[in-house]
Design a protein around this motif. Structure first.
Motif, PDB file in Angstrom:
ATOM      1  N   GLU A   1       0.850  -1.208   0.000  1.00 20.27           N
ATOM      2  CA  GLU A   1       0.000   0.000   0.000  1.00 20.27           C
ATOM      3  C   GLU A   1       0.880   1.251   0.000  1.00 20.27           C
ATOM      4  O   GLU A   1       0.560   2.241  -0.643  1.00 20.27           O
ATOM      5  CB  GLU A   1      -0.915   0.020   1.233  1.00 20.27           C
ATOM      6  CG  GLU A   1      -2.191  -0.780   1.086  1.00 20.27           C
ATOM      7  CD  GLU A   1      -3.204  -0.173   0.091  1.00 20.27           C
ATOM      8  OE1 GLU A   1      -2.993   0.950  -0.382  1.00 20.27           O
ATOM      9  OE2 GLU A   1      -4.194  -0.854  -0.222  1.00 20.27           O
ATOM     10  N   GLU A   2       2.026   1.193   0.743  1.00 18.55           N
ATOM     11  CA  GLU A   2       2.926   2.372   0.825  1.00 18.55           C
ATOM     12  C   GLU A   2       3.513   2.677  -0.549  1.00 18.55           C
ATOM     13  O   GLU A   2       3.600   3.826  -0.968  1.00 18.55           O
ATOM     14  CB  GLU A   2       4.089   2.139   1.815  1.00 18.55           C
ATOM     15  CG  GLU A   2       3.693   1.923   3.260  1.00 18.55           C
ATOM     16  CD  GLU A   2       3.100   0.541   3.524  1.00 18.55           C
ATOM     17  OE1 GLU A   2       3.789  -0.447   3.230  1.00 18.55           O
ATOM     18  OE2 GLU A   2       1.952   0.465   3.998  1.00 18.55           O
ATOM     19  N   ASP A   3       3.946   1.605  -1.268  1.00 19.40           N
ATOM     20  CA  ASP A   3       4.527   1.827  -2.594  1.00 19.40           C
ATOM     21  C   ASP A   3       3.475   2.349  -3.578  1.00 19.40           C
ATOM     22  O   ASP A   3       3.777   3.163  -4.448  1.00 19.40           O
ATOM     23  CB  ASP A   3       5.161   0.536  -3.132  1.00 19.40           C
ATOM     24  CG  ASP A   3       6.498   0.250  -2.438  1.00 19.40           C
ATOM     25  OD1 ASP A   3       7.026   1.184  -1.798  1.00 19.40           O
ATOM     26  OD2 ASP A   3       6.991  -0.891  -2.526  1.00 19.40           O
ATOM     27  N   LYS A   4       2.243   1.868  -3.411  1.00 20.41           N
ATOM     28  CA  LYS A   4       1.157   2.382  -4.269  1.00 20.41           C
ATOM     29  C   LYS A   4       0.989   3.890  -4.029  1.00 20.41           C
ATOM     30  O   LYS A   4       0.937   4.682  -4.968  1.00 20.41           O
ATOM     31  CB  LYS A   4      -0.156   1.643  -3.955  1.00 20.41           C
ATOM     32  CG  LYS A   4      -1.333   2.164  -4.736  1.00 20.41           C
ATOM     33  CD  LYS A   4      -2.646   1.514  -4.294  1.00 20.41           C
ATOM     34  CE  LYS A   4      -3.814   2.330  -4.808  1.00 20.41           C
ATOM     35  NZ  LYS A   4      -5.004   2.240  -4.032  1.00 20.41           N
ATOM     36  N   ALA A   5       0.950   4.266  -2.726  1.00 20.22           N
ATOM     37  CA  ALA A   5       0.756   5.679  -2.376  1.00 20.22           C
ATOM     38  C   ALA A   5       1.932   6.529  -2.864  1.00 20.22           C
ATOM     39  O   ALA A   5       1.736   7.626  -3.405  1.00 20.22           O
ATOM     40  CB  ALA A   5       0.572   5.823  -0.874  1.00 20.22           C
ATOM     41  N   SER A   6       3.176   6.015  -2.709  1.00 21.86           N
ATOM     42  CA  SER A   6       4.317   6.852  -3.132  1.00 21.86           C
ATOM     43  C   SER A   6       4.378   6.952  -4.660  1.00 21.86           C
ATOM     44  O   SER A   6       4.739   7.995  -5.205  1.00 21.86           O
ATOM     45  CB  SER A   6       5.631   6.352  -2.533  1.00 21.86           C
ATOM     46  OG  SER A   6       5.909   5.062  -2.999  1.00 21.86           O
ATOM     47  N   THR A   7       3.962   5.877  -5.359  1.00 17.64           N
ATOM     48  CA  THR A   7       3.919   5.946  -6.829  1.00 17.64           C
ATOM     49  C   THR A   7       2.925   7.034  -7.251  1.00 17.64           C
ATOM     50  O   THR A   7       3.250   7.899  -8.079  1.00 17.64           O
ATOM     51  CB  THR A   7       3.497   4.573  -7.426  1.00 17.64           C
ATOM     52  OG1 THR A   7       4.494   3.622  -7.078  1.00 17.64           O
ATOM     53  CG2 THR A   7       3.353   4.635  -8.938  1.00 17.64           C
ATOM     54  N   LEU A   8       1.725   7.003  -6.657  1.00 17.93           N
ATOM     55  CA  LEU A   8       0.705   7.997  -7.031  1.00 17.93           C
ATOM     56  C   LEU A   8       1.158   9.418  -6.688  1.00 17.93           C
ATOM     57  O   LEU A   8       0.876  10.356  -7.443  1.00 17.93           O
ATOM     58  CB  LEU A   8      -0.623   7.679  -6.324  1.00 17.93           C
ATOM     59  CG  LEU A   8      -1.406   6.515  -6.948  1.00 17.93           C
ATOM     60  CD1 LEU A   8      -2.594   6.136  -6.064  1.00 17.93           C
ATOM     61  CD2 LEU A   8      -1.889   6.861  -8.355  1.00 17.93           C
ATOM     62  N   SER A   9       1.901   9.551  -5.565  1.00 14.29           N
ATOM     63  CA  SER A   9       2.328  10.902  -5.162  1.00 14.29           C
ATOM     64  C   SER A   9       3.350  11.490  -6.137  1.00 14.29           C
ATOM     65  O   SER A   9       3.558  12.695  -6.167  1.00 14.29           O
ATOM     66  CB  SER A   9       2.899  10.873  -3.747  1.00 14.29           C
ATOM     67  OG  SER A   9       4.184  10.277  -3.781  1.00 14.29           O
TER      68      SER A   9
END
Ligand SMILES: CC(=O)CC(=O)SCCNC(=O)CCNC(=O)[C@H](O)C(C)(C)COP(=O)(O)OP(=O)(O)OC[C@H]1O[C@@H](n2cnc3c(N)ncnc32)[C@H](O)[C@@H]1OP(=O)(O)O
Ligand SMILES: NC(=O)C1=CN([C@@H]2O[C@H](COP(=O)(O)OP(=O)(O)OC[C@H]3O[C@@H](n4cnc5c(N)ncnc54)[C@H](OP(=O)(O)O)[C@@H]3O)[C@@H](O)[C@H]2O)C=CC1
Length: 292
Positions: free
Chosen positions: A62-70
């Motif tokens: 979930e963290e990598d998903k959020a950082s990718t989107l950011s």
């Protein structure tokens, strides 16, 4: 040779959003441009959905998903490309549209920035010549769906500098993809071979040799293709398939590349495949239904 960190992507359709997705997932800052906020919203929605699928399969946290989107910003304004190191054009397969885009893009770019086109078929030399920097211009042809497919075809125009080629090749490796070099001939390698097969499948349907279902089943089970050729045509987009056939037909001047009249009619009807809900299949229900 300056390092690439900030990437611009033009066109938030299936290819542009896929390129933005993999670039951001590999740590690059991405700015994604399209003509309308609606197209950007749709593109960002597709990225979110594809990242969520990776999380669901346990391939991404979930963290990598959020950082990718950011790392992905969107815009409708070319001036936001002022600090981009490389801009990848992935708009509709139409030479006039691409030229118009380069006319808007070049004046706002810093002089040392590079431009790549994700065109499926159009001459890289001709597109490069329409910019103010043919030496810093080349073809970077991703495959669909971008997050899944390993290949990127790299195409030099006649004026492309060796430094440009090396830098873009290095970037492809950083994205975890495999580069293959192709010469600047109509539709390069993959589509020179793939699109005549798809066009022939449409002729096979047109002449009544088989139904949509029998043609696709035949190639899936008889030649081990992951998708049948008509299903794949709908996936690519029938407008894109027809545009590529026109480039092959005009560029190589051989009647063997004549676009099938049925393909022409489907595009004229606005039946462009998955993206419009109808092509050789109808996608409006729960499962795709063959239309012939
Ligand atoms: C026209 C041009 O210029 C050049 C081109 O791109 S030509 C087109 C080239 N592409 C092809 O030929 C694709 C042929 N089709 C396939 O390889 C497969 O059908 C496929 C990979 C698209 C889907 O495979 P599948 O086994 O039916 O589906 P599924 O098991 O659900 O998905 C396989 C993987 O693809 C991912 N995926 C499927 N569709 C996706 C999409 N539209 N976007 C992003 N990811 C997708 C899934 O998440 C899954 O990922 P993991 O392996 O990491 O779990
Ligand atoms: N489909 C495929 O399998 C592959 C396609 N390609 C190539 O990638 C490129 C894009 O294809 P694909 O993503 O499938 O096409 P799509 O139709 O999915 O997306 C094209 C996007 O470009 C946008 N666009 C149109 N005109 C402009 C403009 N003037 N400025 C900015 N954006 C614009 C469209 O916006 P709107 O919808 O509002 O018009 C749309 O969002 C093409 O060159 C194609 O040949 C390469 C590999 C595979």
């Amino acid at each position: 040779m300056s390092a690439i960190q900030k990437i611009g992507v033009i066109g938030a359709g299936q290819m542009g959003n896929g390129i933005a997705h993999v670039a951001a997932a590999s740590g690059f800052d991405v700015i994604l441009l399209d003509v309308s906020d609606e197209a950007l919203k749709k593109g960002l929605g597709a990225i979110e959905k594809n990242l969520a699928r990776q999380v669901q399969k346990g391939k991404l946290s979930e963290e990598d998903k959020a950082s990718t989107l950011s790392r992905i910003k969107t815009t409708t304004n070319y001036s936001d490309f002022g600090d981009s190191d490389l801009v990848i054009e992935a708009a509709t397969e139409d030479e006039a549209i691409k030229r118009k885009i380069f006319n808007l893009l070049c004046p706002v770019l810093k002089p040392e920035a590079y431009i790549a086109s994700n065109t499926s078929s159009i001459s890289i030399t001709r597109l490069g010549a329409s910019t103010d920097r043919p030496g810093k211009f080349m073809g970077m042809h991703f495959m669909n769906p971008v997050p899944v497919m390993q290949l990127v075809e790299l195409i030099r125009g006649i004026a492309t500098d060796e430094e440009t080629f090396s830098l873009v090749r290095e970037m492809v490796l950083k994205l975890g993809k495999k580069p293959v070099s192709a010469e600047d001939f109509p539709a390069f390698i993959v589509n020179r071979i793939l699109l005549p097969m798809i066009n022939e499948a449409v002729y096979t349907l047109y002449e009544g040799v088989g139904s949509v279902e029998s043609i696709d089943t035949a190639l899936k089970l008889g030649a081990n293709h992951p998708m049948g050729p008509l299903e794949l045509a709908d996936f690519i987009g029938l407008d894109t398939c027809l545009a590529i056939m026109h480039v092959l037909h005009d560029g190589l001047a051989d009647t063997k590349y004549r676009p099938c009249p049925l393909l022409v009619k489907y595009v004229e009807a606005g039946w462009l495949g998955r993206k419009t809900g109808r092509g050789f299949y109808d996608y409006t229900g729960e499962k795709p239904v063959p239309t012939r």
